[in-house]
Every structure is written in C-alpha cells, then in structure tokens.
Design a protein around this motif. Structure first.
Motif, short mmCIF file in Angstrom:
data_model
loop_
_atom_site.label_atom_id
_atom_site.label_comp_id
_atom_site.label_asym_id
_atom_site.label_seq_id
_atom_site.Cartn_x
_atom_site.Cartn_y
_atom_site.Cartn_z
N PHE A 249 -20.88 -35.46 8.07
CA PHE A 249 -20.21 -36.25 9.10
C PHE A 249 -18.87 -36.79 8.63
O PHE A 249 -17.88 -36.78 9.37
CB PHE A 249 -21.13 -37.40 9.54
N GLU A 250 -18.81 -37.24 7.38
CA GLU A 250 -17.55 -37.78 6.87
C GLU A 250 -16.46 -36.71 6.80
O GLU A 250 -15.28 -37.01 6.99
CB GLU A 250 -17.75 -38.43 5.51
N ARG A 251 -16.85 -35.46 6.53
CA ARG A 251 -15.86 -34.38 6.55
C ARG A 251 -15.26 -34.23 7.96
O ARG A 251 -14.07 -33.98 8.12
CB ARG A 251 -16.51 -33.06 6.12
N LEU A 252 -16.11 -34.35 8.96
CA LEU A 252 -15.63 -34.27 10.35
C LEU A 252 -14.70 -35.43 10.67
O LEU A 252 -13.64 -35.24 11.28
CB LEU A 252 -16.82 -34.25 11.31
N VAL A 253 -15.09 -36.64 10.27
CA VAL A 253 -14.25 -37.82 10.53
C VAL A 253 -12.92 -37.67 9.80
O VAL A 253 -11.86 -38.02 10.32
CB VAL A 253 -14.96 -39.12 10.10
N LEU A 254 -12.96 -37.12 8.59
CA LEU A 254 -11.75 -36.89 7.81
C LEU A 254 -10.80 -35.98 8.58
O LEU A 254 -9.60 -36.25 8.68
CB LEU A 254 -12.14 -36.24 6.47
N ALA B 63 -21.31 -40.22 -2.97
CA ALA B 63 -22.69 -40.21 -3.43
C ALA B 63 -23.65 -40.51 -2.28
O ALA B 63 -24.82 -40.13 -2.32
CB ALA B 63 -22.89 -41.24 -4.55
N GLU B 64 -23.17 -41.19 -1.26
CA GLU B 64 -23.95 -41.49 -0.05
C GLU B 64 -23.11 -41.08 1.15
O GLU B 64 -21.97 -41.51 1.29
CB GLU B 64 -24.27 -42.99 0.01
N PHE B 65 -23.68 -40.23 1.99
CA PHE B 65 -22.94 -39.76 3.16
C PHE B 65 -23.93 -39.40 4.26
O PHE B 65 -25.14 -39.41 4.05
CB PHE B 65 -22.06 -38.55 2.79
N TRP B 66 -23.42 -39.08 5.43
CA TRP B 66 -24.27 -38.80 6.59
C TRP B 66 -24.19 -37.32 6.94
O TRP B 66 -23.13 -36.71 6.85
CB TRP B 66 -23.85 -39.66 7.78
N MET B 67 -25.35 -36.77 7.31
CA MET B 67 -25.43 -35.35 7.63
C MET B 67 -25.98 -35.14 9.04
O MET B 67 -26.92 -35.84 9.46
CB MET B 67 -26.35 -34.63 6.64
N THR C 272 -31.24 -33.67 13.11
CA THR C 272 -31.28 -34.91 12.34
C THR C 272 -29.86 -35.44 12.23
O THR C 272 -28.89 -34.68 12.29
CB THR C 272 -31.84 -34.70 10.92
N PHE C 273 -29.73 -36.72 12.05
CA PHE C 273 -28.43 -37.36 11.82
C PHE C 273 -28.72 -38.62 11.01
O PHE C 273 -29.07 -39.64 11.55
CB PHE C 273 -27.76 -37.69 13.15
N GLY C 274 -28.59 -38.49 9.70
CA GLY C 274 -28.96 -39.61 8.86
C GLY C 274 -28.29 -39.57 7.51
O GLY C 274 -27.58 -38.62 7.17
#
Length: 477
Positions: free
Chosen positions: A449-454, A238-242, A221-223
C-alpha cells in the motif's frame, strides 16, 4: 453551537452569518489576519480579527500552532486568493502553543527534520495532503473489492509460517529474552512458549487468504505486515500494509486483468476526490525537480504520471522478452546500468524496470513468466520446468508496484518444490490440504500500500507516506 469545517466554509455558495469554526493557527499577521486550518482541506481560511477591540493578552496568545475557536460572519473576502473569510466576533484560545518552541514554523522544513517530528508533521501542508490522499486510497481499495463482490478477510498477524520463505521475520514470544527455557538439546523449548511453537509477525496474509478463496471464491486482505529486513533505504519499511486479493478459478491472464483494472480504479477515484491535494503535491514535485540537474529531472509531472497510468493499457511482456530488450539496450551496452544484464535468469532491479516502462514501452508494464529460482515456492510451474506463472506490474518512477502469480494448485508439484527448498511440510499441512480437497486453478497478487501512496503522492521516500515509519534503529512515537 456546532462548528463548521473549513472545507465547507470555503466551498460555501453564499455568505453566512454566525458561523463557528475551530482549528489551528498557521500564521497570524499584523495582529489581524489569522490563517486557520482544521485538516479538512489543504487550504486555510482567513479570519480577520478586530484587533482594536480584542484584549492584548488574547492577541499575544494567537501564535502558530495554537488551537482556537472563532465565532463570526462568513463574508466575501476583500483580499486576493480566497473567496470568503471570517469576520471575527469572538475568539477563544482552546490550547496555547509556545511559538518559540513549536517545531512546525511557517517555513520550509527538510523532510528529515519532519520525520524526526512525525507526531507534528501532519500539521504541514505536505503531510496533511499525503495523509488525506492515503485515506482516500484506502477507502477506494475497499470500495473496489466490495463492488466486485469480494469478501474481506482478516488474516492473522501472528503466524507460524513464512509465506515468502525469506526468513526475515520478527519473532513473537512470551519468554524473557535473558532466560528462555531450553530443551534437552540445549535449544529454546518453544513447547513452553505461549503458542506452544515458534511464531512470528506475518510477512503476508496470502497463504491464509488462499484457503478462504477456495471456499468463498474471491477474497481480499488489507492489513499490516512486517519484514525484519535490515534495509535502510527510501523504499523499505519494517512495518507496512499489504493488499492481497485471491481468486478461485482465475488463471494468470485473469489475474493480470484484475490487477490492471483495480489499480486504474483506485487512482481514478483518488484523482476525483483529492483534486486540491494532488494539485498541491504536483506543484511541490515540480518545484523539487527544478532543483535537480537537467539530466536527473523527471520527464512527467505527478498529474501526468497518474494520467499516464489511466490512459495507457498495461503492456504485457514475458520476462524472456524483457531480458532480450535490456541486454540490447544502450544503457546496458554502454554499461550505464549499475547492474549489467548479461544472461537470462538475472533478478531485475528498479533501474531495469523503469527503463522498460519509461524509455522502451512508454506505458505501464506487466512482466510475466519469471525464472522459477528467483520466485516463491507457491507459484505455478510452467511446462518448461524453468519458469513460473508469476507477474509483476511496473510503474514509471517507482518500478515494481505489484507482485502476483497463478498459484501452484497441483499437490505433487507443490510438495516437490517445498522439499527442494528445505521447508518443513508439517508446518504447511493446512495449506497442502487445499490441494488435497477440491483443488482448482487460482491466482492472486500483493500490492504494498505504501508503494501505491508513494506513486500517487509523488513523494520519494516511503517513510513519508506512513504516519509513523518503522525502520532499522527507529521505532519512535
């Protein structure tokens, strides 16, 4: 006439007559030199205006932020810093910009100021680069799993289950908040609500993905996911992608193999595709580090950190071994950690995770076999009855970036854990069915996903790697 992207003009192998380029003015110097950018590349293309033959009214309208269309010839540049420039034959103002009021002036802005103008911040070099990297990383994720034969599954955004058991969920209802119907006990009567039961925004698609893995073998999944955790920090949204793969017949070792291969693939792909953006972000981070005291500076540049992940095998260490290392470490003995490690069972903090990666092992680390009481109910219980087949991947500068586990496939053990945690078994009847009908060993993990982008961009606040951050007291734009 079709317009040409700035990226293609700058990468041209020869001069070209009669080109059309459209974009936004970054700067306009000496009534002659336009720095034009269209978002296709971090670099601007210089457009040279014949100011003597250009109407004065038009020159006044060429301001920072204005959208323009320029026709001219692509010629070799006489100035330093660029190979080509456009000699302007015709210039049309597509959209004026009030130069005095336009927030994105050609100067250094604080990241906090840019967050307040998130609808315009992507016009800066920093956020243009970050969002292009984010886009490429997203594509790389899909490409990796598609190449490996995974099936992409869209799991529900609205759910009746709390996958993490933390209770920090946003409720979904059609009831008016000041007049919700009550039942005979005086509680809200969710049977009258839109879905006929209490529902929330999802914190994870994992449980639903598991059901698909038990039929399709390997899925991901990617959402978007949502957490109502009131954490106003640089690491929480509060809203992020996994990204959440689930694989039937994979044990924990295979799960760790998959996660390591996956992360190295997407980082390598992005390094190859985003060279200019990452070089810019690397220099930006280097300049930022110079402003810090020597003791607080990072030992690695951004590009070195990315190569560090690619060139080092991930060190696999049990939680128990990690606790022993941390207990006996100098910062723990000298009470330099904010959270002192005193005994087995402690929930590791970012400072502990970074010490293991950056100081002790000097490589990415995968910790496994955590205490059962600090991990989720669905993780497989080990034979010692006190640890579970969990794993976290730790990176330099960021700490945990992936969390996963071998799932508990035994119906009786899973039922016992659900009962002990006070979870209503009726809410998970469908999840338990996968253990009743053809159960098998299976594993998966979740990557924020945001942790990866970070990590890949070198930014330090997670609000700066998502287009429009949603955080406590902030749902602007």
């Amino acid at each position: 006439m079709k317009h040409t992207k700035v990226k293609d003009l700058l990468n041209s192998t020869k001069p070209v007559d009669d080109v059309l380029v459209k974009g936004w003015v970054r700067t306009f110097r000496n009534n002659q030199f336009i720095a034009l950018n269209d978002g296709s590349i971090i670099h601007n293309i210089q457009c040279v205006v014949d100011f003597e033959n250009t109407p004065a009214d038009t020159l006044k309208r060429i301001t920072t932020g204005a959208a323009v269309a320029i026709k001219g010839d692509l010629v070799e540049s006489k100035g330093a810093g660029q190979k080509y420039e456009v000699q302007v034959k015709n210039l049309e103002i597509l959209g004026d910009s009030d130069a005095e009021k336009f927030p994105m002036q050609p100067k250094k802005h604080s990241l906090e100021f840019l967050r307040e103008n998130a609808h315009l911040r992507v016009r800066t070099n920093v956020f243009g680069a970050v969002m292009r990297v984010r886009s490429v990383l997203s594509f790389a994720i899909h490409q990796y799993f598609q190449e490996k034969g995974f099936v992409y599954v869209n799991t529900p955004i609205i759910t009746g289950s709390d996958a993490e058991g933390a209770g920090e969920m946003f409720q979904v209802t059609s009831f008016p908040l000041n007049n919700a119907p009550l039942n005979e006990e005086g509680n809200i009567d969710y049977k009258q609500d839109f879905f006929g039961k209490e529902t929330n925004l999802t914190v994870s698609g994992q449980l639903e993905a598991e059901t698909f893995a038990m039929a399709l073998g390997q899925v991901y999944t990617f959402g978007p996911t949502f957490r109502a955790e009131n954490s106003n920090t640089s690491r929480h949204l509060a809203e992020f992608w996994m990204v959440e793969p689930e694989v039937a017949f994979n044990d924990l070792d295979a799960n760790m193999d998959l996660a390591e291969d996956f992360i190295q693939y997407v980082i390598k792909y992005t390094l190859d595709k985003c060279e200019d953006d990452l070089k810019f972000l690397d220099q930006r981070l280097t300049d930022e580090e110079k402003q810090k005291p020597q003791a607080e500076r990072s030992e690695m540049s951004l590009l070195n950190k990315l190569q560090f992940v690619l060139e080092n095998n991930f060190k696999r260490v049990s939680y128990t071994e990690a606790i022993d290392i941390l207990k006996n470490s100098k910062p723990n003995k000298n009470k330099k950690f904010n959270y002192i490690i005193e005994e087995w069972g402690a929930d590791l903090q970012s400072e502990h995770e970074r010490y293991l990666v950056e100081k002790h092992f000097k490589s990415p680390v995968i910790l496994f076999d955590y205490p059962a009481n600090i991990k989720a109910f669905y993780m497989r219980l080990n034979d010692d009855n006190k640890t579970v087949r969990a794993m976290d991947i730790l990176f330099p500068g960021i700490g945990e970036i992936v969390g996963g586990s071998q799932r508990e496939e035994r119906l009786d053990v899973l039922q016992q854990k659900i009962t002990e945690l006070g979870i209503d078994e009726k809410e998970l009847w469908w999840y338990l069915d996968t253990r009743r009908f053809g159960t098998a060993v299976h594993s998966g993990f979740g990557l924020g996903f945001e942790r990866l982008v970070l990590f890949v961009t070198g930014m330090t606040n997670i609000r700066d790697v998502i287009p429009f951050p949603r955080t406590p007291q902030n749902a602007e734009f």
